[in-house]
Motif scaffolding. Structure first.
Motif, PDB file in Angstrom:
ATOM      1  N   MET A 277       0.835  -1.203   0.000  1.00 24.45           N
ATOM      2  CA  MET A 277       0.000   0.000   0.000  1.00 24.45           C
ATOM      3  C   MET A 277       0.866   1.247   0.000  1.00 24.45           C
ATOM      4  O   MET A 277       1.671   1.461   0.900  1.00 24.45           O
ATOM      5  CB  MET A 277      -0.900  -0.027   1.244  1.00 24.45           C
ATOM      6  CG  MET A 277      -2.007   0.986   1.198  1.00 24.45           C
ATOM      7  SD  MET A 277      -3.209   0.564  -0.073  1.00 24.45           S
ATOM      8  CE  MET A 277      -3.486   2.172  -0.776  1.00 24.45           C
ATOM      9  N   ASP A 278       0.671   2.051  -1.012  1.00 25.09           N
ATOM     10  CA  ASP A 278       1.406   3.307  -1.110  1.00 25.09           C
ATOM     11  C   ASP A 278       0.780   4.326  -0.148  1.00 25.09           C
ATOM     12  O   ASP A 278      -0.423   4.583  -0.249  1.00 25.09           O
ATOM     13  CB  ASP A 278       1.313   3.816  -2.561  1.00 25.09           C
ATOM     14  CG  ASP A 278       2.241   4.990  -2.795  1.00 25.09           C
ATOM     15  OD1 ASP A 278       2.597   5.670  -1.805  1.00 25.09           O
ATOM     16  OD2 ASP A 278       2.599   5.221  -3.965  1.00 25.09           O
ATOM     17  N   ALA A 454     -11.398  -3.456  -3.601  1.00 27.29           N
ATOM     18  CA  ALA A 454     -11.378  -4.195  -2.341  1.00 27.29           C
ATOM     19  C   ALA A 454     -10.535  -3.508  -1.275  1.00 27.29           C
ATOM     20  O   ALA A 454     -10.571  -3.898  -0.115  1.00 27.29           O
ATOM     21  CB  ALA A 454     -10.864  -5.616  -2.580  1.00 27.29           C
ATOM     22  N   ILE A 455      -9.766  -2.474  -1.673  1.00 26.16           N
ATOM     23  CA  ILE A 455      -8.863  -1.836  -0.704  1.00 26.16           C
ATOM     24  C   ILE A 455      -9.614  -1.180   0.461  1.00 26.16           C
ATOM     25  O   ILE A 455      -9.398  -1.526   1.609  1.00 26.16           O
ATOM     26  CB  ILE A 455      -7.911  -0.844  -1.409  1.00 26.16           C
ATOM     27  CG1 ILE A 455      -6.956  -1.626  -2.321  1.00 26.16           C
ATOM     28  CG2 ILE A 455      -7.126  -0.027  -0.382  1.00 26.16           C
ATOM     29  CD1 ILE A 455      -6.048  -0.761  -3.155  1.00 26.16           C
ATOM     30  N   PRO A 456     -10.526  -0.232   0.180  1.00 26.53           N
ATOM     31  CA  PRO A 456     -11.230   0.373   1.329  1.00 26.53           C
ATOM     32  C   PRO A 456     -12.158  -0.608   2.040  1.00 26.53           C
ATOM     33  O   PRO A 456     -12.481  -0.415   3.206  1.00 26.53           O
ATOM     34  CB  PRO A 456     -12.023   1.514   0.685  1.00 26.53           C
ATOM     35  CG  PRO A 456     -12.131   1.168  -0.746  1.00 26.53           C
ATOM     36  CD  PRO A 456     -10.911   0.372  -1.090  1.00 26.53           C
ATOM     37  N   TYR A 457     -12.564  -1.670   1.352  1.00 23.91           N
ATOM     38  CA  TYR A 457     -13.472  -2.655   1.928  1.00 23.91           C
ATOM     39  C   TYR A 457     -12.808  -3.520   2.975  1.00 23.91           C
ATOM     40  O   TYR A 457     -13.465  -4.210   3.719  1.00 23.91           O
ATOM     41  CB  TYR A 457     -14.005  -3.572   0.819  1.00 23.91           C
ATOM     42  CG  TYR A 457     -15.330  -3.151   0.270  1.00 23.91           C
ATOM     43  CD1 TYR A 457     -15.523  -1.855  -0.172  1.00 23.91           C
ATOM     44  CD2 TYR A 457     -16.376  -4.046   0.187  1.00 23.91           C
ATOM     45  CE1 TYR A 457     -16.733  -1.473  -0.680  1.00 23.91           C
ATOM     46  CE2 TYR A 457     -17.597  -3.663  -0.331  1.00 23.91           C
ATOM     47  CZ  TYR A 457     -17.776  -2.370  -0.764  1.00 23.91           C
ATOM     48  OH  TYR A 457     -18.974  -1.994  -1.261  1.00 23.91           O
ATOM     49  N   GLY A 458     -11.479  -3.530   2.977  1.00 30.08           N
ATOM     50  CA  GLY A 458     -10.796  -4.401   3.922  1.00 30.08           C
ATOM     51  C   GLY A 458     -10.622  -5.815   3.408  1.00 30.08           C
ATOM     52  O   GLY A 458     -10.172  -6.688   4.127  1.00 30.08           O
ATOM     53  N   THR A 462      -3.162  -6.581   0.374  1.00 33.77           N
ATOM     54  CA  THR A 462      -1.867  -6.177  -0.145  1.00 33.77           C
ATOM     55  C   THR A 462      -1.853  -4.712  -0.558  1.00 33.77           C
ATOM     56  O   THR A 462      -0.802  -4.091  -0.621  1.00 33.77           O
ATOM     57  CB  THR A 462      -1.505  -7.008  -1.390  1.00 33.77           C
ATOM     58  OG1 THR A 462      -2.561  -6.855  -2.333  1.00 33.77           O
ATOM     59  CG2 THR A 462      -1.321  -8.461  -1.039  1.00 33.77           C
ATOM     60  N   GLY A 463      -3.027  -4.169  -0.888  1.00 36.00           N
ATOM     61  CA  GLY A 463      -3.087  -2.818  -1.416  1.00 36.00           C
ATOM     62  C   GLY A 463      -2.744  -2.783  -2.896  1.00 36.00           C
ATOM     63  O   GLY A 463      -2.559  -1.711  -3.478  1.00 36.00           O
ATOM     64  N   TYR A 464      -2.654  -3.965  -3.524  1.00 37.97           N
ATOM     65  CA  TYR A 464      -2.332  -4.062  -4.948  1.00 37.97           C
ATOM     66  C   TYR A 464      -3.406  -3.364  -5.764  1.00 37.97           C
ATOM     67  O   TYR A 464      -4.586  -3.527  -5.518  1.00 37.97           O
ATOM     68  CB  TYR A 464      -2.253  -5.541  -5.328  1.00 37.97           C
ATOM     69  CG  TYR A 464      -2.055  -5.841  -6.793  1.00 37.97           C
ATOM     70  CD1 TYR A 464      -0.821  -5.617  -7.392  1.00 37.97           C
ATOM     71  CD2 TYR A 464      -3.087  -6.364  -7.554  1.00 37.97           C
ATOM     72  CE1 TYR A 464      -0.629  -5.922  -8.733  1.00 37.97           C
ATOM     73  CE2 TYR A 464      -2.903  -6.669  -8.895  1.00 37.97           C
ATOM     74  CZ  TYR A 464      -1.671  -6.444  -9.484  1.00 37.97           C
ATOM     75  OH  TYR A 464      -1.486  -6.751 -10.800  1.00 37.97           O
TER      76      TYR A 464
END
Lengths: 544, 342
Positions: A277-278, A454-458, A462-464
């Protein structure tokens, strides 16, 4: 004195037990497992043990076979409109509920509407019904399901939507109903349920497609896996659904016990997660902290670590050989969806070192640990895993040795699973984690984990984030042609493997065992192994 | 001092302690990291909206208490909310109405689960306590009477070993032994027994209880023996015992009428403390023998961050410990009238 105490106890126990015995016994298959259903209310259930029981007691529109294919169950035919939006299921006539009432299209439509209209049902509403528009029953015992968009995986979307009797469920609180009576229509009937102790089911010999040959099946809960193994050895159980891998060898030697190893029906995968995750895109509103080590955002570092990981050794030491080397989150257990054409990064420490040298990660201060190209910090990563994992501690130790050879050090630490969830996503407050996923027979669920959405969803750990991948994900969601969808799904796996988003050390195997001197007919020759499923339990019969 | 007043004062203290436990229980579990609504579930099929719905259903969407949205991580919130709409006061209000809530994990009323599990635990630990008290006392008295003989040394050594055996290990050894001798290894009853005559059901339960009770008895018997012996050895060296001997009383009479009652005090204390914690269940024994007691229920609840279940169970334990200590105090005054004074 101690001896006396012992005899006293034995006497006491014997006197009481002597009163037992007698009466002709039904043919009962005794199964041991380490879990227990959380609830018998299908809408509220989360644990896989609950689904095992639902599978036996209820029917659904489709049945998942051990080769990964689906067959129609309650319906005798299914037709889909040309645009893929309207499905018409002709329901078999003459099916009865366990209480003798007829099961009709009316029950099915009512059940689907119940799942669709109850947002408190975490899976059945949250994941399986979002594409439902309307569901109606016709007078010809048909169910007409209209979707909001055409989807390719109707079978897997419907298979967990167990059909409930309208005449029972109409009058109850759909959230709080405990469903202990559990009136269903499946091959087994609920006879007795004591939470955290056992589930006893009796055969429904009138079942329309798979009437069991035995009379009863009992699932006994063991909170201790050694006891589970001891119980099958001593003949108190006929089958066990799980065991520590260390016990597998000793069971294999027992002449009366057969060990079965294969891909599990519900696919499971172990993963080594890199926090990529940047901080610039950190989902701070959702609680993002994004403290990951910057080196892990560099593909070269992940690639080098992948080349330095000896997966076969991990399997041999951690799983005692009972597993298959992994590629991406899509396990071999998903059958056709698994891209078996991908060639994995070879185990090659020299090459791994070369990659890091070329990318500028040099050991400038000579302490054996490489530093960032700008010299700012060493390649020293935090490594966490859930404290309830049996495999992770051994794996962490091995990874420390393997990656030590390429100048990378680890700070290993087990963390309470709940705390780890909080650290994981969407907080991204870690460097590397060892964890795993359970999933659906359809690949869509696990492919979703790699998406930007899917990042904000948890769900993304990986944050990919890769727009090309996201496009493909959306495409496969609506590609009705099977081959075309398969090609997309394979391409997606190739992309994430190439980007080294994860290192997937192995796909866990299901390791089960049964006694050969009690029942025959266990299904062991299929692609997947599930001795406690409908397929085996309706086929087995006592050894003559 | 007036006996009733002492008892009243003790009751008041007990009530105060329980009240304190109620408050502590609430905050204790909310300080744990993690999300009760997700409970460590790892499945991409569990969507954010679904987790949000669970949170609303459990009331976890409300602030913990005025000024605090959540305790871990600490998140400050508005202090200007209706206190009756915070998790804490909803919890207290429900408790005052006798409501323990619904378990997040099993979707069942906590009170129902606790009563099932409590009965199982009391059955197992009760039997274990009774056997270990009887055997421990008998062995302790015997050792004290034969003090400084080889019989005494033997009894002390046996007790020391029994007491220091790791419960878990002893349980596993007995489990292996029991499996080859036909004893059931898990659960409280054989599935399907509920339709049998009552006597057979009891026999079945007794068979299931055998191994865990034996484990419990061995471990606790050692403790009781040692305490009984040392306390009795002390008493036996008193002058009035010598007097009793001089009067020509038999050994049995001396023990029964003169020594035992005084020597019992320390043992009663330990038994009372152990009895209180009985309710917490012997977690290790329950884990080895898959006994569906309170201990294993608490263990599961911690794993799932099942707040209502944890709060209910800890309240139950606290009440049990307080009652046990209260009863111990009463027993003292009966055993030794001198204890009546403050």
């Amino acid at each position: 004195m101690k001896q006396k105490a012992l005899y006293l106890f034995m006497l006491f126990a014997l006197v009481l037990s002597a009163c037992g015995g007698g009466a002709s016994q039904p043919v009962t298959a005794r199964i041991g497992w380490a879990g227990s259903p959380d609830t018998l209310n299908p809408g509220m259930a989360i644990l896989i043990e609950s689904y095992t029981i639902f599978e036996l007691v209820y029917d659904s529109m489709y049945e998942l076979n051990l080769d990964g294919s689906f067959t129609l169950s309650l319906a005798e035919s299914a037709e889909v409109s040309d645009d893929g939006m309207v499905w018409t299921f002709k329901i078999r006539d003459g099916i009865e509920w366990h209480d003798g009432q007829p099961l009709t299209a009316e029950d099915i439509a009512w059940t689907y509407n119940l799942y669709k209209d109850t947002p408190e049902y975490p899976y059945l509403n949250g994941y399986y019904t979002p594409y439902f528009d309307t569901i109606v029953a016709t007078e010809n015992n048909e169910v007409i399901l209209t979707l909001t968009e055409a989807i390719p995986n109707v079978e897997s979307q419907l298979m967990f939507l167990y059909i409930l009797p309208k005449h029972v469920w109409e009058g109850v609180d759909k959230l709080e109903y405990e469903n202990f009576e559990m009136i269903g229509s499946g091959p087994f009937k609920m006879a007795e349920y004591v939470q955290s102790e056992f589930v006893r089911l009796t055969a429904n010999k009138e079942h329309f497609s798979t009437p069991p040959k035995i009379d009863e099946v009992v699932f006994q809960t063991f909170s201790n896996q050694d006891a589970l193994v001891q119980a099958i050895k001593s003949g108190q159980l006929d089958m066990i659904t799980e065991m520590p891998n260390t016990a597998a060898a000793s069971l294999d030697e027992d002449p009366n016990i057969e060990l079965v190893v294969g891909a599990p029906l519900a696919p499971g995968v172990s993963d080594i997660i890199f926090n990529q995750m940047d901080p610039e895109n950190c989902p701070t509103e959702e609680g993002g902290i994004c403290s990951g080590h910057p080196a892990l955002r560099d593909r070269n570092v992940r690639l080098a670590m992948s080349h330095a990981t000896d997966k076969q050794q991990l399997i041999d030491v951690v799983l005692l050989g009972l597993g298959e080397p992994g590629l991406t989150l899509i396990p071999d257990g998903l059958g056709v969806w698994y891209n078996n054409s991908i060639e994995d990064f070879a185990f090659d420490v020299a090459k791994a070192n070369q990659i890091l040298d070329d990318a500028g990660y040099a050991d400038t201060d000579g302490d054996g640990v490489r530093e960032m190209p700008d010299g700012s910090q060493p390649l020293n990563f935090r490594l966490n895993w859930p404290s309830d994992s049996i495999n992770a501690p051994r794996m962490a130790e091995l990874l420390g040795e393997m990656w030590g050879q390429i100048g990378i050090t680890l700070e290993p630490q087990a963390v309470d699973p709940d705390a780890l969830t909080a650290q994981c996503c969407p907080a991204f407050d870690f460097d590397i984690m060892i964890w795993g996923w359970a999933s659906d027979p359809d690949p869509s669920a696990l492919l979703y984990v790699y998406t930007t959405d899917a990042i904000p969803y948890g769900s993304s750990e990986t944050g990919y984030s890769n727009p090309a991948y996201d496009d493909l994900y959306n495409q496969q969601q609506v590609t009705l042609d099977f081959e075309a969808r398969k090609d997309i799904v394979w391409e997606m796996q190739r992309i994430v493997h190439e980007d080294v988003v994860y290192i997937i050390p192995f796909y866990d195997s299901s390791v089960q065992a049964f006694r050969t001197d009690r029942f025959t007919g266990w299904i062991t020759d299929q692609a997947k192994v599930e001795l406690s499923g409908v397929t085996s339990l309706t086929q087995i019969e006592p050894v003559k | 001092m007036n006996r009733t007043r002492i008892i009243l004062r003790k009751v008041a203290w007990s009530v105060f302690t329980i009240f304190f436990v109620i408050i502590l229980n609430f905050f204790l579990f909310r300080v744990l990291p993690g999300d009760a609504a997700r409970a460590g579930i790892r499945d991409p099929r569990l969507k954010k909206e679904a987790v949000e719905m669970l949170r609303v259903r459990f009331g976890l969407d409300k602030p913990v208490i005025n000024c605090f949205e959540s305790l871990n991580p600490i998140e400050l919130g508005s202090c200007n909310v209706n206190p009756l709409d915070t998790q804490f006061f909803i919890y207290v209000r429900n408790l005052l109405q006798g409501e323990l809530g619904v378990s997040y994990h099993t979707n069942r009323p906590v009170a129902e689960i606790l009563s099932e599990r409590l009965w199982n635990t009391v059955l197992l630990i009760g039997a274990g306590q009774i056997f270990s008290i009887i055997l421990g006392m008998a062995l302790g008295v015997f050792a004290a009477w034969k003090a400084r003989t080889y019989l005494d040394y033997g009894a002390v050594a046996t007790s020391l070993i029994a007491w220091s055996l790791p419960t878990f290990w002893l349980g596993i050894i007995l489990l292996f032994w029991g499996s080859s001798n036909g004893f059931p290894l898990a659960g409280k009853a054989t599935p399907g027994m509920s339709s049998m005559p009552l006597l057979q059901q009891w026999g079945d339960i007794a068979r299931h209880m055998f191994l865990p009770t034996l484990t419990y008895t061995i471990v606790y018997m050692g403790e009781y023996t040692l305490i009984m012996r040392s306390s009795l050895v002390d008493v036996l060296s008193e002058d009035y015992i010598l007097t009793a001997k001089a009067k020509g009383l038999s050994a049995f009479q001396i023990l029964k009428d003169h020594a035992l009652r005084n020597a019992m005090l320390p043992l009663v204390t330990v038994i009372a403390i152990n009895l209180g914690f009985t309710v917490a269940g012997a977690i290790q024994i329950e884990a080895v023998f898959s006994w569906p007691g309170l201990g294993s229920a608490i263990f599961e609840a911690v794993e799932r961050r099942d707040f209502p279940m944890l709060q209910g169970a800890f309240l139950l334990i606290a009440v049990a410990v307080i009652i046990a200590n209260f009863l111990a105090d009463l027993t003292y005054t009966w055993l030794d009238p001198r204890v009546q004074v403050e």
